[in-house]
Design an enzyme around this catalytic site. Structure first.
Site, mmCIF file in Angstrom:
data_model
loop_
_atom_site.group_PDB
_atom_site.id
_atom_site.type_symbol
_atom_site.label_atom_id
_atom_site.label_comp_id
_atom_site.label_asym_id
_atom_site.label_seq_id
_atom_site.Cartn_x
_atom_site.Cartn_y
_atom_site.Cartn_z
ATOM 1 N N ASP A 83 -60.822 -60.841 -100.566
ATOM 2 C CA ASP A 83 -61.384 -60.716 -99.220
ATOM 3 C C ASP A 83 -60.678 -59.624 -98.424
ATOM 4 O O ASP A 83 -59.446 -59.524 -98.438
ATOM 5 C CB ASP A 83 -61.240 -62.073 -98.503
ATOM 6 C CG ASP A 83 -61.926 -62.104 -97.153
ATOM 7 O OD1 ASP A 83 -62.997 -61.485 -97.014
ATOM 8 O OD2 ASP A 83 -61.394 -62.778 -96.247
ATOM 9 N N HIS A 84 -61.457 -58.804 -97.723
ATOM 10 C CA HIS A 84 -60.927 -57.794 -96.795
ATOM 11 C C HIS A 84 -59.821 -56.930 -97.409
ATOM 12 O O HIS A 84 -58.729 -56.801 -96.852
ATOM 13 C CB HIS A 84 -60.396 -58.469 -95.527
ATOM 14 C CG HIS A 84 -61.448 -58.659 -94.484
ATOM 15 N ND1 HIS A 84 -62.080 -57.609 -93.854
ATOM 16 C CD2 HIS A 84 -61.996 -59.775 -93.973
ATOM 17 C CE1 HIS A 84 -62.973 -58.079 -92.994
ATOM 18 N NE2 HIS A 84 -62.948 -59.394 -93.055
ATOM 19 N N ASP A 105 -63.013 -52.998 -97.812
ATOM 20 C CA ASP A 105 -63.093 -52.738 -96.376
ATOM 21 C C ASP A 105 -62.523 -51.352 -96.082
ATOM 22 O O ASP A 105 -61.322 -51.178 -95.922
ATOM 23 C CB ASP A 105 -62.309 -53.831 -95.634
ATOM 24 C CG ASP A 105 -62.281 -53.607 -94.133
ATOM 25 O OD1 ASP A 105 -62.913 -52.651 -93.661
ATOM 26 O OD2 ASP A 105 -61.626 -54.403 -93.437
ATOM 27 N N GLU A 135 -68.670 -54.099 -95.440
ATOM 28 C CA GLU A 135 -69.065 -54.315 -94.050
ATOM 29 C C GLU A 135 -69.227 -52.975 -93.380
ATOM 30 O O GLU A 135 -68.419 -52.062 -93.569
ATOM 31 C CB GLU A 135 -68.014 -55.141 -93.308
ATOM 32 C CG GLU A 135 -68.408 -55.481 -91.883
ATOM 33 C CD GLU A 135 -67.555 -56.591 -91.292
ATOM 34 O OE1 GLU A 135 -67.760 -56.908 -90.120
ATOM 35 O OE2 GLU A 135 -66.698 -57.124 -92.009
ATOM 36 N N HIS A 177 -63.403 -62.742 -85.738
ATOM 37 C CA HIS A 177 -62.343 -63.255 -86.600
ATOM 38 C C HIS A 177 -61.321 -64.075 -85.811
ATOM 39 O O HIS A 177 -61.061 -63.815 -84.637
ATOM 40 C CB HIS A 177 -61.606 -62.100 -87.282
ATOM 41 C CG HIS A 177 -62.436 -61.388 -88.311
ATOM 42 N ND1 HIS A 177 -62.897 -60.111 -88.127
ATOM 43 C CD2 HIS A 177 -62.869 -61.775 -89.533
ATOM 44 C CE1 HIS A 177 -63.583 -59.732 -89.203
ATOM 45 N NE2 HIS A 177 -63.583 -60.728 -90.062
ATOM 46 N N HIS A 205 -68.829 -63.335 -91.317
ATOM 47 C CA HIS A 205 -67.389 -63.443 -91.129
ATOM 48 C C HIS A 205 -67.129 -64.117 -89.780
ATOM 49 O O HIS A 205 -67.988 -64.182 -88.917
ATOM 50 C CB HIS A 205 -66.745 -62.057 -91.145
ATOM 51 C CG HIS A 205 -66.671 -61.441 -92.503
ATOM 52 N ND1 HIS A 205 -65.668 -60.585 -92.874
ATOM 53 C CD2 HIS A 205 -67.469 -61.567 -93.591
ATOM 54 C CE1 HIS A 205 -65.852 -60.192 -94.119
ATOM 55 N NE2 HIS A 205 -66.950 -60.781 -94.574
ATOM 56 N N ASN A 227 -68.070 -67.319 -94.467
ATOM 57 C CA ASN A 227 -66.613 -67.253 -94.605
ATOM 58 C C ASN A 227 -65.921 -68.112 -93.544
ATOM 59 O O ASN A 227 -66.202 -67.954 -92.346
ATOM 60 C CB ASN A 227 -66.123 -65.816 -94.434
ATOM 61 C CG ASN A 227 -66.525 -64.908 -95.571
ATOM 62 O OD1 ASN A 227 -67.357 -65.245 -96.399
ATOM 63 N ND2 ASN A 227 -65.918 -63.728 -95.612
ATOM 64 N N VAL A 228 -64.996 -68.960 -93.979
ATOM 65 C CA VAL A 228 -64.224 -69.797 -93.046
ATOM 66 C C VAL A 228 -62.759 -69.778 -93.461
ATOM 67 O O VAL A 228 -62.434 -70.050 -94.623
ATOM 68 C CB VAL A 228 -64.732 -71.253 -93.028
ATOM 69 C CG1 VAL A 228 -63.907 -72.083 -92.039
ATOM 70 C CG2 VAL A 228 -66.212 -71.315 -92.675
ATOM 71 N N THR A 230 -59.756 -69.692 -90.448
ATOM 72 C CA THR A 230 -58.951 -70.214 -89.327
ATOM 73 C C THR A 230 -59.226 -71.690 -89.055
ATOM 74 O O THR A 230 -58.301 -72.466 -88.792
ATOM 75 C CB THR A 230 -59.216 -69.387 -88.063
ATOM 76 O OG1 THR A 230 -58.862 -68.018 -88.320
ATOM 77 C CG2 THR A 230 -58.407 -69.901 -86.887
#
Length: 278
Positions: A83-84, A105, A135, A177, A205, A227-228, A230
């Site tokens: 991810d990212h 990214d 993205e 985010h 996101h 996407n989860v 936090t």
């Protein structure tokens, strides 16, 4: 169970018109909680490892191999996703480690450079049989493409996919985010327009800031990968605080990490059902 290719899980979600939960792995306890929760719910899940998590662990391989081992010991159908990732070399390492998908990214770069480099990485990933997410617009922190008020243009999004060949696109539709309160307002009309214009699955996101109801409405409007991170971290940490507050002399970390893992497991099962509509 062996890891499932991300492309397979997403294709199933697209065919069924449902959402696919993608939850972030921070450490082994979170990987176990995600897998156990998905198994409890009988639902597929994507295990996501971000570049920030890689930095925390001092490398990709340790947390990736631990996640793979946990998945192979679970009954859950799970894929492994980077991810990212802003570093092309990290993406290449993930390809060698058998990840089913990567998010590259390059949005911090000028637009033309972003498209060129994303197309290059996509070509390399496809040669390895790996699914690619990207993205459009500046991302990577808490602002950029997911700052309040920022929105993805459907026509520009369609051109970006054509220029780069990516397999999924994260779009800015009202979430941000690292939100700790679930108060984001999704632009459902924009999601419908993006879904109609963009020929690949859409990714949301910043879903931690989105309510259950809006997550389901977002999926109905066309979002697929959700996407989860936090939100689940918040559940985990709240359980740690509760145990330590009740037992101030506690020194065995298993005594508070265990309950935190179980709390996160329960929320993973619940939230996966929300996202998939199960």
């Amino acid at each position: 169970m062996p890891l499932v290719p991300t492309s397979q899980l997403i294709a199933e979600a697209v065919a069924a018109g449902r959402g696919l939960p993608a939850f972030n792995v921070i450490h082994l306890e979170s990987a176990e909680a995600i897998l156990d929760g998905a198994a409890d719910a009988g639902l597929p899940v994507i295990l996501q490892i971000s570049e920030n998590a890689v930095k925390y662990h001092g490398g990709l391989a340790p947390i990736a191999e631990a996640s793979r081992a946990a998945a192979e010991g679970s009954s859950a159908r799970a894929a492994l996703h980077l991810d990212h990732a802003m570093d092309p070399e990290l993406v290449r390492e993930a390809l060698g480690l058998g990840f089913g998908s990567v998010m590259f990214d390059a949005a911090h770069l000028p637009d033309e450079e972003n498209r060129t480099l994303t197309a290059q990485i996509t070509s390399e990933a496809h040669a390895a049989g790996v699914f690619v997410e990207a993205e459009l617009g500046e991302v990577g922190g808490k602002d950029g493409a997911h700052a309040p008020g920022v929105r993805t243009d459907p026509d520009d999004a369609a051109r970006f996919v054509a220029d780069t060949g990516v397999d999924a696109l994260a779009v800015a539709v009202g979430s941000s985010h690292a939100m700790t309160q679930r108060t984001a307002a999704l632009d459902l009309e924009l999601i419908e327009r993006l879904h109609a214009a963009v020929p690949v699955p859409l990714v949301l996101h910043g879903s931690s800031g989105v309510s259950d109801e809006l997550l389901q409405r977002g999926v109905a409007a066309g979002m697929r990968k959700i996407n989860v991170s936090t939100h689940l971290n918040k559940v985990f940490t709240a359980a740690v605080r509760k145990v330590l507050a009740a037992n101030p002399d506690l020194v065995d970390s298993r005594k508070y990490l265990g309950p935190a893992r179980e709390a996160m497991r329960a929320e993973v099962a619940r939230l996966a059902a929300v996202i998939t509509g199960a």
